[in-house]
Write an enzyme that holds these catalytic residues in place. Structure first.
Site, PDB file in Angstrom:
ATOM      1  N   GLY A 128       0.785  -1.232   0.000  1.00 30.65           N
ATOM      2  CA  GLY A 128       0.000   0.000   0.000  1.00 30.65           C
ATOM      3  C   GLY A 128       0.817   1.281   0.000  1.00 30.65           C
ATOM      4  O   GLY A 128       0.349   2.315   0.470  1.00 30.65           O
ATOM      5  N   THR A 129       2.024   1.246  -0.577  1.00 26.05           N
ATOM      6  CA  THR A 129       2.793   2.494  -0.611  1.00 26.05           C
ATOM      7  C   THR A 129       2.169   3.493  -1.590  1.00 26.05           C
ATOM      8  O   THR A 129       2.215   4.703  -1.359  1.00 26.05           O
ATOM      9  CB  THR A 129       4.280   2.258  -0.959  1.00 26.05           C
ATOM     10  OG1 THR A 129       4.369   1.685  -2.259  1.00 26.05           O
ATOM     11  CG2 THR A 129       4.959   1.363   0.054  1.00 26.05           C
ATOM     12  N   ASN A 130       1.582   2.984  -2.665  1.00 21.42           N
ATOM     13  CA  ASN A 130       0.869   3.892  -3.585  1.00 21.42           C
ATOM     14  C   ASN A 130      -0.374   4.456  -2.903  1.00 21.42           C
ATOM     15  O   ASN A 130      -0.669   5.644  -3.019  1.00 21.42           O
ATOM     16  CB  ASN A 130       0.505   3.157  -4.868  1.00 21.42           C
ATOM     17  CG  ASN A 130       1.694   2.984  -5.783  1.00 21.42           C
ATOM     18  OD1 ASN A 130       2.108   3.925  -6.444  1.00 21.42           O
ATOM     19  ND2 ASN A 130       2.264   1.796  -5.798  1.00 21.42           N
ATOM     20  N   MET A 185      -4.316  -7.230  -6.579  1.00 18.93           N
ATOM     21  CA  MET A 185      -3.846  -8.415  -7.310  1.00 18.93           C
ATOM     22  C   MET A 185      -4.961  -9.264  -7.911  1.00 18.93           C
ATOM     23  O   MET A 185      -4.692 -10.332  -8.456  1.00 18.93           O
ATOM     24  CB  MET A 185      -3.004  -9.289  -6.368  1.00 18.93           C
ATOM     25  CG  MET A 185      -1.812  -8.587  -5.774  1.00 18.93           C
ATOM     26  SD  MET A 185      -0.645  -8.034  -7.028  1.00 18.93           S
ATOM     27  CE  MET A 185       0.105  -9.598  -7.453  1.00 18.93           C
ATOM     28  N   LYS A 186      -6.208  -8.806  -7.791  1.00 16.18           N
ATOM     29  CA  LYS A 186      -7.324  -9.607  -8.302  1.00 16.18           C
ATOM     30  C   LYS A 186      -7.977  -8.890  -9.480  1.00 16.18           C
ATOM     31  O   LYS A 186      -7.884  -7.662  -9.588  1.00 16.18           O
ATOM     32  CB  LYS A 186      -8.377  -9.792  -7.203  1.00 16.18           C
ATOM     33  CG  LYS A 186      -7.831 -10.478  -5.957  1.00 16.18           C
ATOM     34  CD  LYS A 186      -7.649 -11.960  -6.192  1.00 16.18           C
ATOM     35  CE  LYS A 186      -7.165 -12.660  -4.942  1.00 16.18           C
ATOM     36  NZ  LYS A 186      -6.910 -14.086  -5.170  1.00 16.18           N
ATOM     37  N   LEU A 194     -11.331  -7.472 -11.292  1.00 18.89           N
ATOM     38  CA  LEU A 194     -12.676  -7.033 -10.897  1.00 18.89           C
ATOM     39  C   LEU A 194     -13.703  -7.785 -11.732  1.00 18.89           C
ATOM     40  O   LEU A 194     -13.448  -8.130 -12.884  1.00 18.89           O
ATOM     41  CB  LEU A 194     -12.837  -5.532 -11.113  1.00 18.89           C
ATOM     42  CG  LEU A 194     -12.053  -4.627 -10.170  1.00 18.89           C
ATOM     43  CD1 LEU A 194     -12.358  -3.168 -10.482  1.00 18.89           C
ATOM     44  CD2 LEU A 194     -12.376  -4.930  -8.714  1.00 18.89           C
ATOM     45  N   ASN A 212      -5.923   1.481 -13.161  1.00 22.45           N
ATOM     46  CA  ASN A 212      -4.882   0.637 -12.563  1.00 22.45           C
ATOM     47  C   ASN A 212      -3.528   1.209 -12.967  1.00 22.45           C
ATOM     48  O   ASN A 212      -3.388   1.806 -14.029  1.00 22.45           O
ATOM     49  CB  ASN A 212      -5.005  -0.792 -13.115  1.00 22.45           C
ATOM     50  CG  ASN A 212      -3.932  -1.724 -12.578  1.00 22.45           C
ATOM     51  OD1 ASN A 212      -3.736  -1.822 -11.362  1.00 22.45           O
ATOM     52  ND2 ASN A 212      -3.223  -2.408 -13.466  1.00 22.45           N
ATOM     53  N   HIS A 215       0.526   0.013 -13.588  1.00 23.46           N
ATOM     54  CA  HIS A 215       1.405  -1.155 -13.753  1.00 23.46           C
ATOM     55  C   HIS A 215       2.824  -0.637 -13.943  1.00 23.46           C
ATOM     56  O   HIS A 215       3.039   0.311 -14.706  1.00 23.46           O
ATOM     57  CB  HIS A 215       0.961  -1.989 -14.959  1.00 23.46           C
ATOM     58  CG  HIS A 215       1.747  -3.242 -15.095  1.00 23.46           C
ATOM     59  ND1 HIS A 215       1.540  -4.348 -14.284  1.00 23.46           N
ATOM     60  CD2 HIS A 215       2.791  -3.572 -15.900  1.00 23.46           C
ATOM     61  CE1 HIS A 215       2.396  -5.301 -14.607  1.00 23.46           C
ATOM     62  NE2 HIS A 215       3.176  -4.852 -15.578  1.00 23.46           N
TER      63      HIS A 215
HETATM   64  C1  GRF Z   1       2.879  -1.336  -7.741  1.00 22.73           C
HETATM   65  O1  GRF Z   1       4.113  -1.270  -8.421  1.00 22.73           O
HETATM   66  C2  GRF Z   1       1.744  -1.612  -8.693  1.00 22.73           C
HETATM   67  O2  GRF Z   1       1.912  -1.045  -9.931  1.00 22.73           O
HETATM   68  C3  GRF Z   1       1.791  -3.090  -8.805  1.00 22.73           C
HETATM   69  O3  GRF Z   1       2.074  -3.518  -7.493  1.00 22.73           O
HETATM   70  C4  GRF Z   1       2.823  -2.527  -6.809  1.00 22.73           C
HETATM   71  C5  GRF Z   1       2.113  -2.230  -5.523  1.00 22.73           C
HETATM   72  O4  GRF Z   1       2.908  -1.506  -4.642  1.00 22.73           O
HETATM   73  N1  GRF Z   1       0.585  -3.610  -9.384  1.00 22.73           N
HETATM   74  P1  GRF Z   1       2.325  -0.982  -3.242  1.00 22.73           P
HETATM   75  O5  GRF Z   1       1.505  -2.097  -2.633  1.00 22.73           O
HETATM   76  O6  GRF Z   1       1.497   0.236  -3.527  1.00 22.73           O
HETATM   77  O7  GRF Z   1       3.534  -0.667  -2.416  1.00 22.73           O
END
Ligand code: GRF
Length: 198
Positions: A11-13, A89-90, A92, A106, A108
């Protein structure tokens, strides 16, 4: 703009988006967080920020249809304007995708269509980039459909691959860029009042 964020792990994003909303860097609010993983750091981050958080997974919703309906219902309850998959990771399901058509994004950590799709996630993406010999990679933010890392690209940014990069150093640099890129892209969407192709 009311944001609903789905995140599976670290969850860093998610945290970057929460912080940007709090600092008024983003004219938006994260109103709900959903994870498939009750023990994830994403759920902890949401709770730490007093944001309602829900774990929706096989434990209480044993079929993909029930999980789909549960996700749609939670997003509806919080009147979400835009759904963000930030390390979710799933896939929808169709109920959620139909209700939020062209309102699910999303990110990537590669320049899609390269190095995306089922099985290409986390460090594996960056290992594939290094093994290919590419000297540039990046981040893609795209509309979400029913396939992994598939759907119309909204925005991309570039990150150089350095000669001495390992998959881990590259991953770290791309993720650092990805967090800022979410904020830049979301602010453009908010300013334009709709999702704009960049
Ligand atoms: C991100 O690089 C995202 O693009 C990918 O998984 C990573 C998740 O990072 N699908 P975080 O959980 O937000 O740290």
């Amino acid at each position: 703009m009311r944001l609903g964020v789905l995140a599976s792990h670290h969850g860093t994003n998610l945290q970057a988006i929460i912080d940007a909303c709090k600092n008024n860097e983003l004219d938006a609010k994260v109103v709900v967080v959903i994870s498939n993983n009750f023990l994830s750091k994403s759920i902890q981050r949401a709770k730490g920020a007093d944001i309602p958080a829900y774990a929706i997974n096989e434990a209480y919703h044993p079929t993909s249809y029930l999980r789909d309906i549960a996700i749609q219902t939670v997003l509806d309850c919080y009147a979400v304007d835009l759904v963000i998959l930030a390390g979710y990771m799933k896939l929808l399901g169709p109920e959620t995708l139909d209700s939020y058509k062209d309102k699910v994004l999303n990110s990537h950590p590669s320049l899609l269509p390269k190095y995306g799709g089922k099985g290409l996630y986390g460090t594996l993406v960056h290992r594939a980039v290094i093994e290919s010999g590419d000297d540039v990679t990046g981040v893609t933010i795209h509309l979400v459909d029913g396939q992994y890392d598939h759907g119309e690209t909204i925005a991309q940014c570039f990150v150089p691959v350095l000669e001495d990069d390992t998959a881990l150093t590259l991953e770290e640099r791309v993720k650092e860029r990805e967090r800022r890129f979410w904020i830049e892209t979301l602010q453009t969407i908010i300013t334009c009042g709709s999702i704009t192709r960049m």
